[in-house]
Design an enzyme around this catalytic site. Sequence first.
Site, PDB file in Angstrom:
ATOM      1  N   LYS A  44      70.466 -14.093  78.849  1.00  0.00           N
ATOM      2  CA  LYS A  44      71.850 -13.617  78.922  1.00  0.00           C
ATOM      3  C   LYS A  44      72.517 -14.094  80.205  1.00  0.00           C
ATOM      4  CE  LYS A  44      75.632 -11.605  77.949  1.00  0.00           C
ATOM      5  NZ  LYS A  44      76.523 -12.256  76.954  1.00  0.00           N
ATOM      6  N   GLU A  94      83.982 -24.032  72.035  1.00  0.00           N
ATOM      7  CA  GLU A  94      83.364 -22.698  72.026  1.00  0.00           C
ATOM      8  C   GLU A  94      82.803 -22.366  70.644  1.00  0.00           C
ATOM      9  OE1 GLU A  94      82.308 -20.745  74.061  1.00  0.00           O
ATOM     10  OE2 GLU A  94      82.095 -18.840  73.011  1.00  0.00           O
ATOM     11  N   LYS A  99      78.910 -21.458  69.940  1.00  0.00           N
ATOM     12  CA  LYS A  99      78.500 -20.220  69.246  1.00  0.00           C
ATOM     13  C   LYS A  99      77.543 -20.542  68.110  1.00  0.00           C
ATOM     14  CE  LYS A  99      79.273 -17.510  71.575  1.00  0.00           C
ATOM     15  NZ  LYS A  99      79.579 -18.215  72.729  1.00  0.00           N
ATOM     16  N   GLU A 107      74.064 -22.092  69.377  1.00  0.00           N
ATOM     17  CA  GLU A 107      73.166 -21.266  70.209  1.00  0.00           C
ATOM     18  C   GLU A 107      72.583 -20.089  69.437  1.00  0.00           C
ATOM     19  OE1 GLU A 107      74.702 -19.076  73.565  1.00  0.00           O
ATOM     20  OE2 GLU A 107      76.674 -18.962  72.683  1.00  0.00           O
ATOM     21  N   TRP A 138      61.084 -13.792  82.910  1.00  0.00           N
ATOM     22  CA  TRP A 138      61.578 -15.013  82.274  1.00  0.00           C
ATOM     23  C   TRP A 138      61.018 -16.145  83.117  1.00  0.00           C
ATOM     24  CZ3 TRP A 138      66.421 -18.258  82.963  1.00  0.00           C
ATOM     25  CH2 TRP A 138      66.639 -19.063  81.858  1.00  0.00           C
ATOM     26  N   CYS A 189      64.786 -12.292  84.669  1.00  0.00           N
ATOM     27  CA  CYS A 189      63.846 -11.172  84.687  1.00  0.00           C
ATOM     28  C   CYS A 189      64.597  -9.836  84.737  1.00  0.00           C
ATOM     29  CB  CYS A 189      62.949 -11.276  85.920  1.00  0.00           C
ATOM     30  SG  CYS A 189      62.029 -12.804  85.981  1.00  0.00           S
ATOM     31  N   ARG A 214      68.218  -9.626  78.515  1.00  0.00           N
ATOM     32  CA  ARG A 214      68.283 -10.634  79.579  1.00  0.00           C
ATOM     33  C   ARG A 214      67.397 -11.849  79.286  1.00  0.00           C
ATOM     34  NH1 ARG A 214      69.973  -7.801  84.380  1.00  0.00           N
ATOM     35  NH2 ARG A 214      68.717  -9.075  85.740  1.00  0.00           N
ATOM     36  N   HIS A 238      87.842 -42.208  67.545  1.00  0.00           N
ATOM     37  CA  HIS A 238      87.158 -43.032  68.554  1.00  0.00           C
ATOM     38  C   HIS A 238      85.644 -42.922  68.421  1.00  0.00           C
ATOM     39  CE1 HIS A 238      90.983 -43.857  70.470  1.00  0.00           C
ATOM     40  NE2 HIS A 238      91.273 -42.579  70.323  1.00  0.00           N
ATOM     41  N   ASN A 247      62.533 -10.437  90.728  1.00  0.00           N
ATOM     42  CA  ASN A 247      63.485 -11.228  89.949  1.00  0.00           C
ATOM     43  C   ASN A 247      64.078 -12.257  90.909  1.00  0.00           C
ATOM     44  OD1 ASN A 247      65.251 -12.244  88.104  1.00  0.00           O
ATOM     45  ND2 ASN A 247      66.792 -10.643  88.383  1.00  0.00           N
ATOM     46  N   GLY A 248      63.951 -13.537  90.569  1.00  0.00           N
ATOM     47  CA  GLY A 248      64.517 -14.573  91.436  1.00  0.00           C
ATOM     48  C   GLY A 248      63.522 -15.692  91.660  1.00  0.00           C
TER      49      GLY A 248
HETATM   50  C1  AGP Z   1      77.471 -18.225  76.077  1.00  0.00           C
HETATM   51  O1  AGP Z   1      77.421 -17.801  74.719  1.00  0.00           O
HETATM   52  C2  AGP Z   1      76.109 -18.505  76.632  1.00  0.00           C
HETATM   53  N1  AGP Z   1      75.241 -17.412  76.471  1.00  0.00           N
HETATM   54  C3  AGP Z   1      76.123 -19.107  78.010  1.00  0.00           C
HETATM   55  O2  AGP Z   1      76.675 -20.401  77.883  1.00  0.00           O
HETATM   56  C4  AGP Z   1      76.922 -18.373  79.122  1.00  0.00           C
HETATM   57  O3  AGP Z   1      78.300 -18.434  78.845  1.00  0.00           O
HETATM   58  C5  AGP Z   1      76.663 -19.104  80.452  1.00  0.00           C
HETATM   59  O4  AGP Z   1      75.297 -19.011  80.747  1.00  0.00           O
HETATM   60  C6  AGP Z   1      77.486 -18.546  81.624  1.00  0.00           C
HETATM   61  O5  AGP Z   1      77.117 -17.211  81.862  1.00  0.00           O
HETATM   62  P1  AGP Z   1      78.057 -16.317  82.821  1.00  0.00           P
HETATM   63  O6  AGP Z   1      79.388 -16.233  82.165  1.00  0.00           O
HETATM   64  O7  AGP Z   1      77.345 -15.013  82.914  1.00  0.00           O
HETATM   65  O8  AGP Z   1      78.136 -17.031  84.150  1.00  0.00           O
END
Ligand code: AGP
Length: 612
Positions: free
Chosen positions: A607, A485, A489, A492, A73, A2, A27, A508, A99-100
């Site tokens: 985010k 990674e 990318k 996502e 959110w 949020c 966010r 394997h 928020n929370g």
């Molecule tokens: C990465 O592209 C993602 N958006 C997600 O995996 C992110 O890295 C993960 O949520 C961890 O977030 P942080 O680094 O803010 O803890």
Amino acid sequence: MCGIVAYVGKKEAFPILMKGLRRLEYRGYDSAGVALLNGELRVHKCKGRVDDLALFTNGKNVSGAIGMGHTRWATHGPPNDVNAHPHTSGDGRLCIIHNGIIENYSSLKEELSKRGHQFVSDTDTEVFIHLIEDIQKSEKVVLEEAVRLAMQSVVGAYAIVVASQDEPDKLVAARMSSPLVVGVGIDEFFLASDATPIVEHTRNVVYLNDEEIVVLERGKDLVIRNIQNQEKAPYIEELEIQLEKLEKAGYDHFMLKEIHEQPTSIQDSLRGRLDAGKGIIALGGIRDFEQALVNAKRIIIVACGTSWHAGLVGEYLFEEIARVPVEVEYASEFRYRNPIINEDDIIIAISQSGETADTLAAIRLAKQKGATIFGICNVVGSSISRETHAGAYTHAGPEIGVASTKAFTAQLTVLSLMAITLGRKNGKLPESRFRLLLSELELIPEKVKRALECEEQTKELAEIFQFATNFLYMARGYNFPVALEGALKLKEISYIHAEGYPAAEMKHGPIALIDRQMPVVVVATNESAYEKIVSNVQEVKARGGRLIVITTRDDEDLRELADYVIQIPRTEEPFSPMLSVIPLQLLAYHIANLRGADVDKPRNLAKSVTVE
Ligand code: AGP
């Protein structure tokens, strides 16, 4: 996660709130709302985007110089108009944004219902404002005192802002494990979940601490008290975030801007910490705990997502350069498996936002068991950074795109500095290699700049592979985490399924997947295992796979084997992930862009995941 924004001052609050909510859109959210205090308390809220809220408020009374705004959110209750914030008390004279998560909201709701309270939403937030209302009426106290008393009954993580129609010149806010920043202007105050909505109005900020309550009243100084009702002197810091950094600087998306910012963000993460000519590394944030780091029998890295991938690179760095055993843990697994944690363990939490709930919980658990906690965060004043014993910020600047890019390479930069510092201190890193690594690290920003020159190639590859339904990524050694990674990318932001694998692991099982429809990306930049990775490329080729190879060599044999070759600058192996990830970031971005995906705000993602 949020987003919260609020204003107390002399200007019309509504435009400030709406612009602030737009700054917080990254966010991730599913509904939005505002409340304005102008003689009366008026709440306007709806499911959808901030643009939907703007349409919703057309023609409505949104006047007032005090107000609050929220992007939700969903955690408790589906995204809809009723569950959107702000929520009001039973008599409609109080309102709250939050928020929370309130963990004991069910028992509170049951208790309040017995006292006659009726609820209209499914949210935990609505329970909070009814509790405040109940206390204020029974104790006959001012709003901030009712909030303080309510906090003593509430269990959970929250940042809240509360207003009352009967106390129309103020807002009350409180923080418990969920970030809240106060902006201190001239005869005006701002509140937000982070600094991005504030920076264009004032750079003077106060980061609230847990259990703190702040009263922002027109014409008065801000007052901070803690849950024990002790007054706390506000510590005003000057923000370094520049507004233009928040704009897209001419790029189509924040993500592309942030990919291209990496030479600068890596440089900024090195700034003041490295002088290769003098053989100096200086990580001020860990200086007081360097001996604990040297004495550590084991390093445990806890993180999530991309930060977890950075942690995997960290494992190779610390074990090769400093010869210290490292375990890398998903924070969400670590926190629940009753892990063995020794007092001489060093825990390193890696988190761009510094607010990821699982990572925060993991370090709290480790702290309880006596371990020393280091942090690598990108947000100054974030919860994780404030709960560690030591650490080093990545200075990547605000990362707005949900898919992490510049934060990742900044994390690798700081991990490199830490590993070299440790290797130097514990005597495992010979002087010659120490000097070589320092010199090479100083060159990385420029080499990343050169690696970015492959963008045109990635655009062409995106045209070819934009309709793929599956991708495989393969690499070895330091670059194995880069394969993970690169796959993350792509999936996502483009929603194409992708998997990363250690190259030798292909035989394997995953090699059964390979055919003409399966693009296989191979990172072949390791000097130490080059022949082996080339043989993996041959295995893929033999099965008809379509090969995209990232390499540092102008190698004719490899060019013969691969369908497409992207050449990037060579560097020392420990730093190769900072270069080899660049083409993978660009490839994912351009494929997603061609597919019309919402690159900066991918579906279902936030985010920062501040709830479990
Ligand atoms: C990465 O592209 C993602 N958006 C997600 O995996 C992110 O890295 C993960 O949520 C961890 O977030 P942080 O680094 O803010 O803890």
